[in-house]
Design a protein around this motif. Structure first.
Motif, PDB file in Angstrom:
ATOM      1  N   GLN A 139       8.929   2.866   8.958  1.00  0.00           N
ATOM      2  CA  GLN A 139       7.609   3.083   9.745  1.00  0.00           C
ATOM      3  C   GLN A 139       6.400   3.321   8.527  1.00  0.00           C
ATOM      4  O   GLN A 139       6.781   4.437   8.182  1.00  0.00           O
ATOM      5  N   VAL A 140       5.732   2.713   8.304  1.00  0.00           N
ATOM      6  CA  VAL A 140       4.702   2.769   7.118  1.00  0.00           C
ATOM      7  C   VAL A 140       3.317   2.826   7.850  1.00  0.00           C
ATOM      8  O   VAL A 140       2.909   2.279   8.602  1.00  0.00           O
ATOM      9  N   LYS A 141       2.641   3.785   6.941  1.00  0.00           N
ATOM     10  CA  LYS A 141       1.240   4.100   7.513  1.00  0.00           C
ATOM     11  C   LYS A 141       0.539   3.157   6.308  1.00  0.00           C
ATOM     12  O   LYS A 141       0.665   3.406   4.913  1.00  0.00           O
ATOM     13  N   GLU A 142      -0.519   2.394   6.603  1.00  0.00           N
ATOM     14  CA  GLU A 142      -1.265   1.645   5.497  1.00  0.00           C
ATOM     15  C   GLU A 142      -2.530   2.126   5.065  1.00  0.00           C
ATOM     16  O   GLU A 142      -3.376   2.631   6.075  1.00  0.00           O
ATOM     17  N   CYS A 143      -2.942   2.647   3.961  1.00  0.00           N
ATOM     18  CA  CYS A 143      -4.124   3.443   3.568  1.00  0.00           C
ATOM     19  C   CYS A 143      -4.871   2.531   2.834  1.00  0.00           C
ATOM     20  O   CYS A 143      -4.766   1.874   1.797  1.00  0.00           O
ATOM     21  N   LYS A 144      -6.050   2.079   3.536  1.00  0.00           N
ATOM     22  CA  LYS A 144      -6.898   1.045   3.073  1.00  0.00           C
ATOM     23  C   LYS A 144      -8.257   1.736   2.592  1.00  0.00           C
ATOM     24  O   LYS A 144      -8.808   1.204   1.645  1.00  0.00           O
ATOM     25  N   SER A 145      -8.771   3.019   3.075  1.00  0.00           N
ATOM     26  CA  SER A 145      -9.808   3.337   2.598  1.00  0.00           C
ATOM     27  C   SER A 145      -9.624   4.169   1.290  1.00  0.00           C
ATOM     28  O   SER A 145      -8.583   4.670   0.941  1.00  0.00           O
ATOM     29  N   ILE A 146     -10.617   4.326   0.677  1.00  0.00           N
ATOM     30  CA  ILE A 146     -10.522   5.029  -0.642  1.00  0.00           C
ATOM     31  C   ILE A 146     -10.098   6.620  -0.484  1.00  0.00           C
ATOM     32  O   ILE A 146      -9.188   7.184  -1.052  1.00  0.00           O
ATOM     33  N   LEU A 147     -10.701   7.026   0.685  1.00  0.00           N
ATOM     34  CA  LEU A 147     -10.394   8.534   0.877  1.00  0.00           C
ATOM     35  C   LEU A 147      -8.904   8.716   1.202  1.00  0.00           C
ATOM     36  O   LEU A 147      -8.104   9.569   0.954  1.00  0.00           O
ATOM     37  N   SER A 148      -8.263   7.731   2.133  1.00  0.00           N
ATOM     38  CA  SER A 148      -7.042   7.738   2.499  1.00  0.00           C
ATOM     39  C   SER A 148      -6.046   7.551   1.343  1.00  0.00           C
ATOM     40  O   SER A 148      -5.128   8.047   1.071  1.00  0.00           O
ATOM     41  N   LYS A 149      -6.359   6.580   0.561  1.00  0.00           N
ATOM     42  CA  LYS A 149      -5.691   6.550  -0.881  1.00  0.00           C
ATOM     43  C   LYS A 149      -5.856   7.753  -1.726  1.00  0.00           C
ATOM     44  O   LYS A 149      -4.657   7.981  -2.327  1.00  0.00           O
ATOM     45  N   LEU A 150      -7.013   8.361  -1.695  1.00  0.00           N
ATOM     46  CA  LEU A 150      -6.815   9.710  -2.640  1.00  0.00           C
ATOM     47  C   LEU A 150      -6.129  10.666  -1.959  1.00  0.00           C
ATOM     48  O   LEU A 150      -5.213  11.478  -2.557  1.00  0.00           O
ATOM     49  N   ARG A 151      -5.971  10.904  -0.761  1.00  0.00           N
ATOM     50  CA  ARG A 151      -5.038  11.969  -0.056  1.00  0.00           C
ATOM     51  C   ARG A 151      -3.738  11.616  -0.059  1.00  0.00           C
ATOM     52  O   ARG A 151      -2.786  12.532  -0.334  1.00  0.00           O
ATOM     53  N   GLU A 163       6.775   8.732   7.064  1.00  0.00           N
ATOM     54  CA  GLU A 163       7.930   8.318   6.545  1.00  0.00           C
ATOM     55  C   GLU A 163       7.633   7.553   5.337  1.00  0.00           C
ATOM     56  O   GLU A 163       8.432   7.905   4.413  1.00  0.00           O
ATOM     57  N   ALA A 164       6.576   6.882   5.268  1.00  0.00           N
ATOM     58  CA  ALA A 164       5.992   6.018   3.935  1.00  0.00           C
ATOM     59  C   ALA A 164       4.663   5.562   4.370  1.00  0.00           C
ATOM     60  O   ALA A 164       4.028   5.629   5.151  1.00  0.00           O
ATOM     61  N   ILE A 165       4.146   5.471   3.001  1.00  0.00           N
ATOM     62  CA  ILE A 165       2.927   5.071   2.786  1.00  0.00           C
ATOM     63  C   ILE A 165       2.682   3.769   1.943  1.00  0.00           C
ATOM     64  O   ILE A 165       3.101   3.901   0.830  1.00  0.00           O
ATOM     65  N   LEU A 166       1.834   2.970   2.423  1.00  0.00           N
ATOM     66  CA  LEU A 166       1.655   1.680   1.606  1.00  0.00           C
ATOM     67  C   LEU A 166       0.318   1.639   1.182  1.00  0.00           C
ATOM     68  O   LEU A 166      -0.656   1.909   2.074  1.00  0.00           O
ATOM     69  N   PHE A 167      -0.357   1.485  -0.205  1.00  0.00           N
ATOM     70  CA  PHE A 167      -1.370   1.276  -0.809  1.00  0.00           C
ATOM     71  C   PHE A 167      -1.704  -0.040  -1.215  1.00  0.00           C
ATOM     72  O   PHE A 167      -1.066  -0.509  -2.248  1.00  0.00           O
ATOM     73  N   PRO A 168      -2.477  -0.589  -0.472  1.00  0.00           N
ATOM     74  CA  PRO A 168      -2.897  -2.221  -0.804  1.00  0.00           C
ATOM     75  C   PRO A 168      -4.240  -2.053  -1.699  1.00  0.00           C
ATOM     76  O   PRO A 168      -4.969  -1.134  -1.370  1.00  0.00           O
ATOM     77  N   PHE A 206       0.082  18.918  -4.602  1.00  0.00           N
ATOM     78  CA  PHE A 206       0.011  19.336  -3.097  1.00  0.00           C
ATOM     79  C   PHE A 206       0.804  18.347  -2.114  1.00  0.00           C
ATOM     80  O   PHE A 206       0.765  18.188  -1.031  1.00  0.00           O
ATOM     81  N   VAL A 207       1.826  17.728  -2.876  1.00  0.00           N
ATOM     82  CA  VAL A 207       2.842  16.893  -2.209  1.00  0.00           C
ATOM     83  C   VAL A 207       4.136  17.734  -2.397  1.00  0.00           C
ATOM     84  O   VAL A 207       4.547  18.089  -3.359  1.00  0.00           O
ATOM     85  N   PHE A 208       4.583  18.115  -0.968  1.00  0.00           N
ATOM     86  CA  PHE A 208       5.624  19.324  -0.975  1.00  0.00           C
ATOM     87  C   PHE A 208       7.047  18.690  -0.918  1.00  0.00           C
ATOM     88  O   PHE A 208       8.129  19.422  -0.757  1.00  0.00           O
ATOM     89  N   HIS A 209       7.551  17.413  -1.305  1.00  0.00           N
ATOM     90  CA  HIS A 209       8.670  16.819  -1.359  1.00  0.00           C
ATOM     91  C   HIS A 209       8.860  15.754  -2.370  1.00  0.00           C
ATOM     92  O   HIS A 209       7.833  15.268  -2.761  1.00  0.00           O
ATOM     93  N   LYS A 210       9.826  15.395  -2.812  1.00  0.00           N
ATOM     94  CA  LYS A 210      10.356  14.415  -3.685  1.00  0.00           C
ATOM     95  C   LYS A 210       9.720  13.022  -3.106  1.00  0.00           C
ATOM     96  O   LYS A 210       9.935  12.890  -1.675  1.00  0.00           O
ATOM     97  N   LEU A 211       9.396  12.033  -3.734  1.00  0.00           N
ATOM     98  CA  LEU A 211       9.067  10.676  -3.356  1.00  0.00           C
ATOM     99  C   LEU A 211       9.497   9.794  -4.228  1.00  0.00           C
ATOM    100  O   LEU A 211       9.818   9.948  -5.311  1.00  0.00           O
ATOM    101  N   GLN A 212       9.959   8.543  -3.527  1.00  0.00           N
ATOM    102  CA  GLN A 212      10.624   7.226  -4.271  1.00  0.00           C
ATOM    103  C   GLN A 212       9.157   6.483  -4.190  1.00  0.00           C
ATOM    104  O   GLN A 212       8.560   6.186  -3.063  1.00  0.00           O
ATOM    105  N   LEU A 239       7.562   6.490  -0.584  1.00  0.00           N
ATOM    106  CA  LEU A 239       8.689   6.681   0.575  1.00  0.00           C
ATOM    107  C   LEU A 239       9.416   7.953   0.305  1.00  0.00           C
ATOM    108  O   LEU A 239       9.536   8.433  -0.683  1.00  0.00           O
ATOM    109  N   LYS A 240       9.493   8.634   1.510  1.00  0.00           N
ATOM    110  CA  LYS A 240      10.101   9.931   1.648  1.00  0.00           C
ATOM    111  C   LYS A 240      11.696   9.856   1.160  1.00  0.00           C
ATOM    112  O   LYS A 240      12.472  10.743   0.970  1.00  0.00           O
ATOM    113  N   ASP A 241      12.246   8.565   1.428  1.00  0.00           N
ATOM    114  CA  ASP A 241      13.709   8.088   1.111  1.00  0.00           C
ATOM    115  C   ASP A 241      13.935   8.215  -0.156  1.00  0.00           C
ATOM    116  O   ASP A 241      13.725   6.752  -0.790  1.00  0.00           O
ATOM    117  N   VAL A 242      14.484   9.030  -0.849  1.00  0.00           N
ATOM    118  CA  VAL A 242      14.917   9.258  -2.285  1.00  0.00           C
ATOM    119  C   VAL A 242      16.277   8.689  -2.721  1.00  0.00           C
ATOM    120  O   VAL A 242      16.538   8.924  -3.944  1.00  0.00           O
TER     121      VAL A 242
END
Length: 107
Positions: free
Chosen positions: A11-23, A32-37, A50-56, A90-93
């Motif tokens: 399940q992925v959140k898509e970040c399209k705006s500049i603000l959501s991409k910065l965050r 669970e996952a974030i996609l930056f197009p 300020f990211v509190f876990h490993k990411l793949q 992805l949080k799935d490392v």
């Protein structure tokens, strides 16, 4: 939005705006996952502050094929992406993904 990479579905959140991409995953514990197009292939400055876990992090070309995969640690300072059109965090490392695998979106 749901995506499929090989046998796995996320399940992925898509970040399209500049603000959501910065965050991105900063202060975000729920996604669970974030996609930056991006509109075209480019190199991106990134940070894990300020990211509190490993990411793949999967870097994808214009055809949504994996061109690079890497694991990043929490609070890692500035790093740069290869030239890509999409970035998938992805949080799935633990999963391993083959370079050249295609990401299937909107399943």
């Amino acid at each position: 939005m749901k995506i499929k990479i090989g046998p796995k579905t996320y399940q992925v959140k898509e970040c399209k705006s500049i603000l959501s991409k910065l965050r991105g995953f900063m202060f975000n514990l729920s996604e669970e996952a974030i996609l930056f197009p991006f509109k075209k292939e480019l190199r991106v400055d990134m940070t894990m502050l300020f990211v509190f876990h490993k990411l793949q992090i999967l870097y994808l070309d214009k055809n949504k094929k994996i061109i690079k995969s890497e694991i990043r640690k929490p609070f890692e300072p500035l790093f740069f992406s290869p030239k890509c059109q999409y970035i998938l965090e992805l949080k799935d490392v633990k999963s391993k993904f083959k370079m050249g695998s295609k990401i299937i979106t909107n399943i």
